[in-house]
Design an enzyme around this catalytic site. Structure first.
Site, PDB file in Angstrom:
ATOM      1  N   MET A  11      70.679  41.845  47.226  1.00  0.00           N
ATOM      2  CA  MET A  11      70.093  42.894  46.396  1.00  0.00           C
ATOM      3  C   MET A  11      69.557  42.327  45.080  1.00  0.00           C
ATOM      4  SD  MET A  11      70.172  45.735  48.038  1.00  0.00           S
ATOM      5  CE  MET A  11      69.997  47.082  46.868  1.00  0.00           C
ATOM      6  N   SER A 122      69.913  52.431  45.746  1.00  0.00           N
ATOM      7  CA  SER A 122      69.779  52.652  47.191  1.00  0.00           C
ATOM      8  C   SER A 122      68.417  52.174  47.678  1.00  0.00           C
ATOM      9  CB  SER A 122      69.956  54.138  47.520  1.00  0.00           C
ATOM     10  OG  SER A 122      69.931  54.314  48.918  1.00  0.00           O
ATOM     11  N   LYS A 172      75.901  57.926  43.594  1.00  0.00           N
ATOM     12  CA  LYS A 172      75.658  56.920  44.650  1.00  0.00           C
ATOM     13  C   LYS A 172      76.807  56.921  45.674  1.00  0.00           C
ATOM     14  CE  LYS A 172      73.704  53.414  46.796  1.00  0.00           C
ATOM     15  NZ  LYS A 172      74.631  52.810  47.671  1.00  0.00           N
ATOM     16  N   HIS A 175      76.290  59.825  47.864  1.00  0.00           N
ATOM     17  CA  HIS A 175      75.131  59.461  48.697  1.00  0.00           C
ATOM     18  C   HIS A 175      75.599  58.643  49.898  1.00  0.00           C
ATOM     19  CE1 HIS A 175      72.236  56.311  49.869  1.00  0.00           C
ATOM     20  NE2 HIS A 175      71.283  57.189  49.647  1.00  0.00           N
ATOM     21  N   ASN A 176      76.475  57.706  49.650  1.00  0.00           N
ATOM     22  CA  ASN A 176      76.927  56.852  50.750  1.00  0.00           C
ATOM     23  C   ASN A 176      77.822  57.604  51.731  1.00  0.00           C
ATOM     24  OD1 ASN A 176      75.593  54.897  49.205  1.00  0.00           O
ATOM     25  ND2 ASN A 176      76.829  53.318  50.187  1.00  0.00           N
ATOM     26  N   GLU A 179      75.445  59.194  53.821  1.00  0.00           N
ATOM     27  CA  GLU A 179      74.857  58.141  54.676  1.00  0.00           C
ATOM     28  C   GLU A 179      75.771  57.865  55.893  1.00  0.00           C
ATOM     29  OE1 GLU A 179      73.360  54.568  52.485  1.00  0.00           O
ATOM     30  OE2 GLU A 179      74.736  53.487  53.771  1.00  0.00           O
ATOM     31  N   ARG A 270      84.801  54.331  61.608  1.00  0.00           N
ATOM     32  CA  ARG A 270      84.660  52.913  61.225  1.00  0.00           C
ATOM     33  C   ARG A 270      85.995  52.204  61.389  1.00  0.00           C
ATOM     34  NH1 ARG A 270      80.053  51.938  56.765  1.00  0.00           N
ATOM     35  NH2 ARG A 270      78.584  53.438  57.609  1.00  0.00           N
TER      36      ARG A 270
HETATM   37  O1  LIG Z   1      71.932  53.146  49.825  1.00  0.00           O
HETATM   38  C1  LIG Z   1      71.903  52.020  50.264  1.00  0.00           C
HETATM   39  O2  LIG Z   1      70.953  51.242  50.128  1.00  0.00           O
HETATM   40  C2  LIG Z   1      73.110  51.531  50.999  1.00  0.00           C
HETATM   41  O3  LIG Z   1      74.094  52.520  50.974  1.00  0.00           O
HETATM   42  C3  LIG Z   1      73.651  50.266  50.381  1.00  0.00           C
HETATM   43  O4  LIG Z   1      74.151  50.549  49.116  1.00  0.00           O
HETATM   44  C4  LIG Z   1      74.630  49.529  51.259  1.00  0.00           C
HETATM   45  O5  LIG Z   1      73.992  49.188  52.431  1.00  0.00           O
HETATM   46  C5  LIG Z   1      75.886  50.305  51.520  1.00  0.00           C
HETATM   47  O6  LIG Z   1      76.675  50.251  50.372  1.00  0.00           O
HETATM   48  C6  LIG Z   1      76.729  49.841  52.666  1.00  0.00           C
HETATM   49  O7  LIG Z   1      77.891  50.598  52.625  1.00  0.00           O
HETATM   50  P1  LIG Z   1      79.030  50.397  53.654  1.00  0.00           P
HETATM   51  O8  LIG Z   1      79.329  48.910  53.657  1.00  0.00           O
HETATM   52  O9  LIG Z   1      80.197  51.167  53.151  1.00  0.00           O
HETATM   53  O10 LIG Z   1      78.498  50.857  54.968  1.00  0.00           O
END
Ligand SMILES: O=C(O)[C@H](O)[C@@H](O)[C@H](O)[C@H](O)COP(=O)(O)O
Length: 299
Positions: A11, A122, A172, A175-176, A179, A270
């Site tokens: 990143m 993100s 965030k 958000h995850n 996700e 997971r």
């Molecule tokens: O928004 C994003 O771009 C992703 O969420 C990024 O931040 C990362 O890929 C995750 O943190 C993975 O999270 P996990 O390892 O918990 O799946």
């Protein structure tokens, strides 16, 4: 404005290149100096010690942007740069830190008059390179000072000041959690398709779903990309890692006594993936690899 960027992982390196392309002065530092040398060869300023990094920043205000894994690494960097910082300087954490850690770090730095900003980032590695989404917490005046830079490195409307320290990382984190749930739903759908006797092609289905359907999304396009390389995800071990954000979201839901079934179940999946073989686990593992460059285990 000159930014000192610490951490040239997947990143950090992309964000540094993105800033550089957008004509923002950036000085990079990485624990392993090989990566710093690569950047210097590309014509980007580099530093090999924290002192050198901070000396190379603007005298008026030192701004250091940290892009290292959440947890201990963030505390280590902060403790190592702090002796070179003065009142009024700014430290930004662009990683996936736990928001409660961010609040503590912000308070600790404030005792020396150092400002702290949390930037939940993100969009995966591609976002960091070509246009990210940033969820920003800290002092509004710091945000205003850096706004043009946030606008430059993010997609249109993909950056937002959300409030006091911790709010960026809190948003965030949630958000995850979302996700996790969305990826799990996509994965379960493909598992059912895969088990049916229609002999469906995962690439075709993810393609048609990526064009005009209600579930068209970045994640569905990512699934399409993964299936374009490997329709049956052969060779991918069905184990899914997690770096903490899903767990913290569930902890928050429990703390607030809010039933968050989907996110919680996705997190459990997971953990379960470490024990059972499931195609859906391969799908989530492939998606994480595609958008975030996260490791997949291969047979
Ligand atoms: O928004 C994003 O771009 C992703 O969420 C990024 O931040 C990362 O890929 C995750 O943190 C993975 O999270 P996990 O390892 O918990 O799946």
């Amino acid at each position: 404005m000159k930014i000192g960027l610490v951490g040239l992982g997947k990143m950090g390196r992309n964000l540094a290149l993105n800033m550089h392309d957008n004509k923002f002065d950036v000085v990079v530092y990485n624990r392993n100096s090989e990566k710093t040398k690569e950047f210097i060869e590309k014509g980007i300023e580099g530093a090999f010690t924290y002192k050198e990094l901070i000396d190379k920043l603007d005298d008026k205000r030192k701004i250091v942007w940290i892009m290292v894994p959440s947890g201990h690494a963030v505390d280590t960097v902060i403790s190592q740069i702090k002796p070179f910082l003065r009142k009024g300087d700014l430290v930004i954490d662009g990683g996936n830190s736990k928001y409660t850690d961010t609040i503590k770090r912000g308070k600790m730095l404030k005792t020396d008059g150092i400002h702290y900003m949390d930037v939940g980032t993100s969009g995966g590695t591609n976002g960091a390179r070509n246009g990210a989404c940033m969820m920003i917490g800290g002092e509004k005046s710091d945000y205003e000072e850096l706004k043009t830079m946030f606008e430059a490195v993010c997609v249109t409307d993909g950056q937002m000041y959300l409030g006091k320290n911790g709010s960026g990382h809190f948003v965030k984190m949630i958000h995850n959690g979302v996700e996790y749930g969305m990826m799990q739903a996509i994965a379960e759908g493909f598992e059912i398709l895969e088990a049916s006797d229609f002999e469906l092609d995962n690439y075709d289905v993810s393609k048609v779903w990526s064009n005009g359907s209600i579930i068209e999304s970045y994640l569905m396009s990512t699934a399409n990309k993964a299936f374009s390389k490997n329709k049956k995800l052969e060779g991918i071990v069905d184990e899914i890692d997690s770096s903490g954000e899903g767990l913290w979201t569930v902890e928050e839901a429990l703390k607030l006594k809010l039933p968050s079934y989907v996110i919680t179940a996705s997190l459990m999946k997971r953990f379960e993936s470490k024990q059972n073989e499931r195609f859906s686990n391969k799908v989530v593992a492939a998606l994480r690899n595609e958008f975030g460059g996260h490791k997949i285990y291969k047979k």
